[in-house]
Design a protein around this motif. Structure first.
Motif, mmCIF file in Angstrom:
data_model
loop_
_atom_site.group_PDB
_atom_site.id
_atom_site.type_symbol
_atom_site.label_atom_id
_atom_site.label_comp_id
_atom_site.label_asym_id
_atom_site.label_seq_id
_atom_site.Cartn_x
_atom_site.Cartn_y
_atom_site.Cartn_z
ATOM 1 N N CYS A 357 0.828 -1.213 0.000
ATOM 2 C CA CYS A 357 0.000 0.000 0.000
ATOM 3 C C CYS A 357 0.862 1.263 0.000
ATOM 4 O O CYS A 357 0.642 2.215 0.768
ATOM 5 N N VAL A 358 1.871 1.266 -0.841
ATOM 6 C CA VAL A 358 2.781 2.409 -0.962
ATOM 7 C C VAL A 358 2.593 3.029 -2.344
ATOM 8 O O VAL A 358 2.644 2.332 -3.356
ATOM 9 N N GLU A 359 2.357 4.338 -2.356
ATOM 10 C CA GLU A 359 2.187 5.048 -3.619
ATOM 11 C C GLU A 359 3.545 5.368 -4.238
ATOM 12 O O GLU A 359 4.548 5.478 -3.532
ATOM 13 N N ILE A 360 3.535 5.533 -5.566
ATOM 14 C CA ILE A 360 4.775 5.812 -6.302
ATOM 15 C C ILE A 360 5.496 7.067 -5.777
ATOM 16 O O ILE A 360 6.716 7.054 -5.600
ATOM 17 N N PRO A 361 4.800 8.207 -5.543
ATOM 18 C CA PRO A 361 5.524 9.386 -5.043
ATOM 19 C C PRO A 361 6.286 9.118 -3.748
ATOM 20 O O PRO A 361 7.425 9.560 -3.584
ATOM 21 N N LEU A 362 5.646 8.380 -2.815
ATOM 22 C CA LEU A 362 6.328 8.044 -1.570
ATOM 23 C C LEU A 362 7.492 7.099 -1.835
ATOM 24 O O LEU A 362 8.578 7.241 -1.268
#
Length: 847
Positions: A357-362
């Motif tokens: 559940c990690v977004e690309i920007p992060l």
């Protein structure tokens, strides 16, 4: 035969390589084998030399040497060597290089997690601990071999559900265990701990914590590297003499070399890539220039791009310590990262991010510490080649990052190029940077909101270069700006850029250059729109007029734009102006009336007076329209005989004829001024035409007069064929008054007389053809616009017909068609007089 080893007779029944041995000192015999020493030794029949246990029982050559040496002197020599080495390291990178230690705290504070972590701990072997004193040596050997087996089989304990602080505590315990194992001469156990820690770097199950994990684990690796280095360095002290500063591998004795290689052989036997890669990066290596590229290439085998980039960062750390001069390897390391960066879009990484559940920007922020360190290593003490690198990197930044990063790059360029006016020697590179920025950023509100963009332009202080840069920006704006704008950021920036281009114009500027600059500025002016805020729009045009007064095409465009603004106001009000809008359109008209006289081209002024007068008339500004038309009439006598057209001098008659024809068409709907008399403007224009000096071989004067007859004929109609909305033309003002018609007839007689006088002057042999053409042209004018029931006019037409073919220069084909037209008209109602006319128009043959 000479170099082969001596053969020693052995009793194979008693020999076993792992049996305990005893070594007795005897006279030694040096062999010619590089990197080794041998001695003739006596041994019991029950023991042989064992290379593994020799290190443990204190009887190896280095132990004997250490026992024989003065401990104080030896320690001092080792300390001296270490200090010199540290001094060399510090001088290699200098105090201006920000060390890794200053970054680790920020990384640990930034990359945290609340998720549970796990760790695998190395568990030491319990085998062989209940041994007797008599078999201590053999048990040491057995324990060592078992630990080596553990290295392959894995003896570890997995700790689950650890908090971040628990994890950090466990890592610190591992670090301490490593030191304890090393100090207790358990070198294999120490290596085991390092391998286990290295394996942790391949684990990205809690990916947002990975940068902090890297910091913690590499602390252990740094400790291990330091311990190995110091041990090997201690072996290099011979006869109480330390190694010289900046010693090379050739200065190291064979024992230290063999020990060093032994470590590498141990590490090279590890099957997994990451545990094999990280321990390889110790502080001393023979042939470092070959090792760094090889290690760089090895990192390509790491499949996870995040794990790989941190491995590259660690390689840069070690590289800066042992070989900071090998920048090529560091550069290759980073470019390898760029080539593999596309892996983040692969299924493996994307699936991993979905699971966690990690977004690309992060996720991308996790790369920052590693990339920051790599770039610092690459850029450290780089040559004046900086601007060449920046020229390339700005394209990468513009293509893949936001305006914040672009601003950072521009700020850095300004910082490097401003001191000592270094920008003066780098204009081509700076121009290239601007070109790349505007190539990839087409949103100009975004571009001009980049804080350092305009300060970057200020570095172009050489005028011709500065103008070229401004031209590039304006060309890009005109090409890519799809919609009109009123963005104050864009307007202020582009006004500044256009002003720079305008102010570069001087007496030596070529006309082509002026036209190009004017076209760019006009393109900008056309794209500015304040919507329904017409007053603000007019204010912008007033400001632009004051800024661009030296470029005539720009002033012309501003006049057209203001006229268009007045017509848009009329459209919005549907022709019914309020007091406010009436005042506004008068302000627009005043703008044009004031600006036109500043223009140099006389025909440009004439056409703009006419056009602006038409706009004033359409907006019911009658007195202002009269002023424009009077100005145009008064300007006609100033028209020169020759004018410059596209750089060539040409006669002006044709241009004047075109203008006057347009002017006559407008005068039809212009009402007479109540204080100026009947047909005041027409009379004034006829006087100007009469006084104008025409070329001897020109018939334009007759053509103009025939067009005046067209105008007068239209003015004599009861209702004009076209009119201006809400403007009463002369047909409405006079209502067919007989005095008004009489004035028209007088003017017609005067004009006809002028035409006939001109035809008489063409009676010479060399002008008879011109006479024939003009006679037929005048005949067609009377036929189309005159009342041929008038006997005088009817007879005049017959005379013109005969004159056209009198001398054999008539256009017979045209005259035949004209006669056919007259016969068709005669068949129409109330056109019977055309029948008589046709009978009076003979056709003569050329003979």
């Amino acid at each position: 035969e000479v170099c082969k080893l001596e053969s020693v007779p052995l009793d194979f029944g008693d020999y076993h390589p792992l049996k305990p041995i005893t070594v007795t000192e005897s006279k030694t015999k040096k062999m010619n084998r590089k990197g080794s020493t041998s001695s003739t030794s006596s041994s019991s029949s029950s023991s042989m030399m064992d290379p593994l246990s020799s290190v443990l029982d204190g009887t190896d050559p280095l132990s004997l040497f250490a026992a024989a040496a003065d401990p104080v002197t030896t320690t001092a020599a080792m300390d001296s060597t270490r200090k010199k080495r540290d001094k060399d390291d510090s001088s290699a990178v200098g105090s201006d290089f920000e060390p890794w230690s200053s970054k680790r705290g920020d990384i640990l504070a930034r990359y945290t997690t609340t998720e549970k972590l796990s760790i695998n701990l190395y568990m030491g072997s319990e085998k062989g601990k209940t041994t007797t004193t008599g078999s201590a040596v053999s048990e040491k050997v057995r324990t060592r071999l078992e630990e080596l087996d553990d290295l392959e089989e894995g003896s570890q304990k997995e700790l689950l559900n650890l908090t971040q602080q628990d994890y950090m505590n466990r890592i610190e315990e591992l670090n301490q265990s490593l030191k304890d194992a090393w100090s207790s001469d358990q070198k294999v156990k120490a290596l085991k701990i390092v391998i286990q820690c290295s394996k942790l770097l391949s684990d990205t199950t809690v990916i947002q914590f990975y940068p902090s994990k890297f910091v913690l684990i590499t602390d252990i690796l740094d400790t291990f590297g330091k311990l190995v280095y110091e041990r090997i360095l201690s072996m290099c002290v011979e006869n109480r003499v330390s190694l010289p500063d900046n010693f090379s591998p050739e200065s190291v004795n064979d024992t230290a070399k063999e020990t060093c290689l032994n470590w590498f052989f141990k590490i090279a036997s590890i099957r997994e890539l990451i545990p094999r890669l990280y321990p390889c990066q110790v502080r001393l290596s023979e042939g470092i220039s070959e090792c760094l590229p090889r290690l760089t290439s090895m990192i390509r085998g790491i499949g996870d791009p995040l794990v790989a980039v941190y491995a590259r960062a660690y390689l840069c750390r070690v590289g800066m310590e042992v070989a900071p001069q090998l920048k090529e390897s560091l550069n290759k390391n980073f470019f390898d990262f760029l080539l593999t960066f596309k892996q983040i879009h692969g299924d493996t990484v994307q699936n991993q991010l979905v699971v966690q559940c990690v977004e690309i920007p992060l996720y991308l922020t996790l790369y920052s510490p590693a990339i920051d360190w790599i770039l610092q290593c690459i850029a450290y003490r780089a040559p004046e080649d900086y601007i060449n690198c920046a020229e390339v990197w700005v394209e990468y930044t513009c293509r893949h990052f936001t305006k914040r990063e672009v601003n950072t790059v521009l700020a850095d360029v300004i910082k490097h190029m401003t001191p000592d006016r270094a920008f003066e020697d780098a204009y081509p590179q700076l121009q290239s940077i601007i070109q790349k920025v505007i190539t990839y950023i087409h949103d100009f509100s975004l571009l001009f909101s980049v804080e350092k963009f305009l300060p970057f332009l200020d570095m172009f202080q050489k005028e011709n270069v500065r103008v070229e840069v401004c031209k590039c920006i304006m060309e890009s704006f005109i090409k890519h700006q799809q919609e009109s704008t009123k963005d104050p950021v864009i307007l202020n920036a582009l006004l500044h850029i256009c002003k720079t281009m305008h102010d570069s114009v001087n007496a030596l500027t070529l006309e082509d250059e002026k036209r190009m600059l004017a076209a760019l500025i006009n393109g900008f002016i056309k794209m500015v729109s304040f919507g329904r805020d017409f007053e603000q729009q007019l204010s912008f045009y007033v400001e632009a007029r004051s800024m661009f007064c030296n470029l005539e095409p720009v002033l012309v465009q501003l006049i057209h734009s203001v006229n268009q603004l007045a017509m848009e106001t009329r459209k919005v009000m549907r022709g019914n102006h309020s007091r406010k809008t009436a005042a506004f359109v008068r302000a627009c008209v005043a703008f044009c009336f004031i600006t036109i006289p500043s223009l140099n081209s006389i025909f440009t002024r004439l056409n703009l007076y006419l056009h602006s007068g038409q706009v004033a008339l359409a907006n019911q500004c009658l007195s202002q329209a009269d002023a424009f038309f009077k100005a145009a009439v008064s300007l006609v006598p100033e028209v020169p005989k020759m004018i410059s057209v596209d750089g060539k001098m040409r006669p002006s008659d044709a241009f004047l004829l075109e203008f006057l024809c347009n002017f006559f068409s407008t005068l039809l709907v212009v009402p007479d001024h109540p204080e100026q008399g009947v047909l005041f403007l027409v009379r004034g224009l006829l006087n100007v035409i009469q006084d104008y000096t025409w070329e001897d071989n020109s018939d334009d004067k007759v053509r103009i007069y025939t067009n005046v007859l067209h105008l007068l004929s239209a003015m004599a109609q009861e209702a004009y064929i076209y009119r201006v909305d809400k403007v009463d033309s002369n047909d409405s003002l006079y209502g067919g008054d007989s005095k008004f018609l009489a004035e028209i007839n007088k003017l017609c007689e005067t004009v006809i007389a002028q035409i006939l006088d001109h035809l008489k002057t063409l009676g010479k042999e060399e002008t008879l053809k011109r006479q024939s053409q003009l006679a037929l042209y005048f005949f067609n004018t009377i036929l189309a616009h005159g009342d041929l029931r008038n006997n005088k006019l009817n007879q005049l037409s017959v005379n013109l017909w005969n004159l056209a073919q009198k001398h054999g220069f008539a256009d017979t084909k045209t005259m035949v068609k004209t006669l056919e037209y007259i016969k068709r008209r005669s068949k129409q109602p109330e056109m019977s007089h055309f029948t008589d006319l046709a009978l009076r128009l003979p056709l003569q043959s050329r003979t």
